[in-house]
Scaffold this active site. Sequence first.
Site, PDB file in Angstrom:
ATOM      1  N   ASP A  37      -9.061   4.037  -1.881  1.00  0.00           N
ATOM      2  CA  ASP A  37      -9.808   4.335  -0.865  1.00  0.00           C
ATOM      3  C   ASP A  37     -11.307   5.180  -1.395  1.00  0.00           C
ATOM      4  O   ASP A  37     -11.409   6.348  -1.366  1.00  0.00           O
ATOM      5  CB  ASP A  37      -9.136   5.359  -0.020  1.00  0.00           C
ATOM      6  CG  ASP A  37      -7.841   4.901   0.770  1.00  0.00           C
ATOM      7  OD1 ASP A  37      -7.862   3.585   0.721  1.00  0.00           O
ATOM      8  OD2 ASP A  37      -6.981   5.790   1.119  1.00  0.00           O
ATOM      9  N   GLU A  88       2.536   4.921  -4.088  1.00  0.00           N
ATOM     10  CA  GLU A  88       2.411   5.802  -5.154  1.00  0.00           C
ATOM     11  C   GLU A  88       3.703   6.523  -5.416  1.00  0.00           C
ATOM     12  O   GLU A  88       4.202   6.885  -6.833  1.00  0.00           O
ATOM     13  CB  GLU A  88       1.245   6.811  -5.039  1.00  0.00           C
ATOM     14  CG  GLU A  88      -0.167   6.118  -5.255  1.00  0.00           C
ATOM     15  CD  GLU A  88      -0.364   5.289  -4.152  1.00  0.00           C
ATOM     16  OE1 GLU A  88       0.310   5.429  -2.790  1.00  0.00           O
ATOM     17  OE2 GLU A  88      -1.189   4.411  -4.211  1.00  0.00           O
ATOM     18  N   ASP A 115       0.818  -1.302  -0.082  1.00  0.00           N
ATOM     19  CA  ASP A 115      -0.006  -0.002  -0.014  1.00  0.00           C
ATOM     20  C   ASP A 115       0.810   1.055   0.084  1.00  0.00           C
ATOM     21  O   ASP A 115       2.016   1.172   0.105  1.00  0.00           O
ATOM     22  CB  ASP A 115      -0.734  -0.228   1.175  1.00  0.00           C
ATOM     23  CG  ASP A 115      -2.015   0.867   1.226  1.00  0.00           C
ATOM     24  OD1 ASP A 115      -2.272   1.774   0.056  1.00  0.00           O
ATOM     25  OD2 ASP A 115      -2.131   1.364   2.485  1.00  0.00           O
TER      26      ASP A 115
END
Length: 803
Positions: free
Chosen positions: A485, A410, A407
């Site tokens: 999300d 990015e 997670d």
Amino acid sequence: MIVNTELENKGDLFPSQIIDFKKDVDKLYFTAANDVILELTVVRDSLLRFRYTTVGNFNNDFSYAITKYASTGYNKLEIEEKEDVYEISTSKLLCVISKEDMRKSIYDVNDGTLINQDEGGFHWEESYEHGGNIVKMSKVSNDGESYYGLGDKPNHLNLKGKRYSNWVTDSYAYGKDTDPIYKTIPFYTGLHHGKAYGIFFDNTFKSSFDFAQERRNVTSFWAQGGEMNYYFFYGPKMSDVVESYTDLTGKPHHLPPLWALGFHQCKWSYYPESKVKEITSTFRKLKIPCDAIYLDIDYMEGFRCFTWNKEYFPDPKRMVKELLDDGFKTVAIIDPGIKIDKDYSVFKEALENDYFCKRADGDYMKGKVWPGECYFPDFTNPEVREWWSGLFQELIEDIGIKGVWNDMNEPAVMEVPNKTFPDDVRHDYDGNPCSHRKAHNVYGMQMARATYQGLKKYSYPKRPFVITRAAYSGTQRYTSTWTGDNVATWEHLWIANIQAQRMAMSGFSFAGSDIGGFAEQPQGELFTRWIQLGIFHPFFRVHSSGDHGDQEPWTFDEDVTDIVRKFIEIRYQILPYLYTAFWNYVDHGTPLLKSLVLFDQEDVQTHYRTDEFIFGEQILACPVLEPNAKGRRMYIPKGNWYNFWTNEIIKGGKEMWVDADIDSMPIFVKEGAIIPKFPIQQYVGEKEIKEITLDVYYKNGKEESELYSDANDGFDYTKGRYSLRNFTLRGKSEELIINQYKEGKFVTKYDTFNIQFHGLPFDIVEVQLDNEKIALKSMKANGITSIVVDKNFSQLHIIGNKS
Ligand code: GLC
């Protein structure tokens, strides 16, 4: 003294007249008078690569997206120089390049249709700030042309009239119009005159696509740096374009373990151990099937990756084993940010070995994430990836974790306006040093790749399971993904449906959403409708932030629990069907979900449909996306379809109302299909399955179906130890014949098929198995006739009387 301090703005620059042409095996070079070179590679008869430089020579040719396993080779390559143009033809395409300005037109060589044409074609703007160019390409967009793809964009499936950019971004509670979000998949399919082509712009800088938004008849794409480097795929079938893109950027390296296709329960966070156990035992007590339980960041000691909070989890190895004994596979989260802490071994090792990313002037890239101030490994360095993969040894080999969840890759950085690294951060980029401008979009992909390498090593002989949030084209080779999300709203249910379909047509089928919504809390009705959609998503997981209450199937009311159970049970029943489809995805790149346009591009009614989709090859599903609905209108594609619940046969090619109260949803099965089913299990492997049900949907005509089976885990299947059964169904008004053709060395655990006939228009009077008449012990209930036969039959002949 300098008097002119203004930057010279040259505006858009274009190639000039072609003055030279050269051929080198499969590469053709066209040189213009102003130093522009176009390198055209014939990769396959239907796949061309176009690459441009403006300075007379090319940089090192390197891509993270393209797999070394991609198919290459063509049957024909002819080049003809004419007065004004060069004509390059393969057995599928004709590419005409204008000598005057390098513009290209691409035709179907066989029927002469113009498939795609440069408008301005290649052009560029010099980038004085960063060096290099802003590289641009513009194409003619025709009236009625449609566009699809581009990964996880949360808006209408058809991209026409929209502009998007690609820069992977942590997008908490994103909405329909948020752009960009988590993934960069710069690939789209265009559809015009019934023919589909694809364009993959393999450039990792921030890129943009404009689908006839700025100018009605122009589609363009550009990037803030790097090369104009794109691949052109020709179908004419859209499914061929998607498969060919998937072949180029890679199919998953192997099948997931079957349990990974079961149901997953997650929350931020389940802790301590007693809470985890309470959740898993409730699943078993309420008989709701579930295969995976997740540990979010709170399992760690101060959010330090590869550590455990011993207060919450005093003995992780014991816990993980106990969970496994109860059928639960434990998946743990691992983020890229490594806490700055001189007493923390992972931090120390990375620091000593110089594995952390640095700023241009030599300082470390420092940023805040969950653990506070962190440094970040440079996953674009192969040595760092190797080190990272080794960190999983204890977690996997010793503790027994079965999957890893990457997670914040990015990479996400908190409390800074751009939410990520500054542009000047340096990266190795596998020996092609660069700034973050170029590496940003692949950072998460390379982290997931390194994680995958670790899991592959330490899970062996079992298959690894990884899930990632950030991705660039090609990430599907290593991992599954989710859409980040989202929010517990009805609009997000619509978005989730589109994203999963869009990911599938962008080569990345193993995807799903946070069921129920990550932020906020759904009502029971929304949760139920989302589960109904989720059973058709390859990755099937409930996840929530936990900030707004619980999101387990039993936290609403009993009706919700019962309906949710019923749907999860359907998922477990159709696992062999999904596994077969997954095998086709791994083997041929066939997308697991097919939007209607991908299923039937010739029917123009499908070009703007968003809600209905085909799961695998033969099941049509359409979620209910509104509250208080007793059903919905939907488009049934051409052909005849059985209503899954009632067996009613519907003639497609029309929009119609379909009843679907809260305990139902519109599901249809293509006529002629043979759908394999398992008995209901609480988790994969709970039961030794001795018999598979085959739901046979009668058709007056012919249809093919498949059933793939193997050991459900491990790699023996790659050595031929699998079983592939091809069924050909042929129905007439008074008989039905099913031929079976078998392939592969695997001996399945099941011995028999329980064949259930749906929609037989006659009563059975005789059954022949491989030409021998068998005693008729068929059962008939609810209009369904069933018989049990040996799994190895070659031909089943059902003879009837017209009733
Ligand atoms: C991010 C993830 C979410 C996770 C949370 C805590 O928001 O997207 O899935 O639960 O971080 O780790």
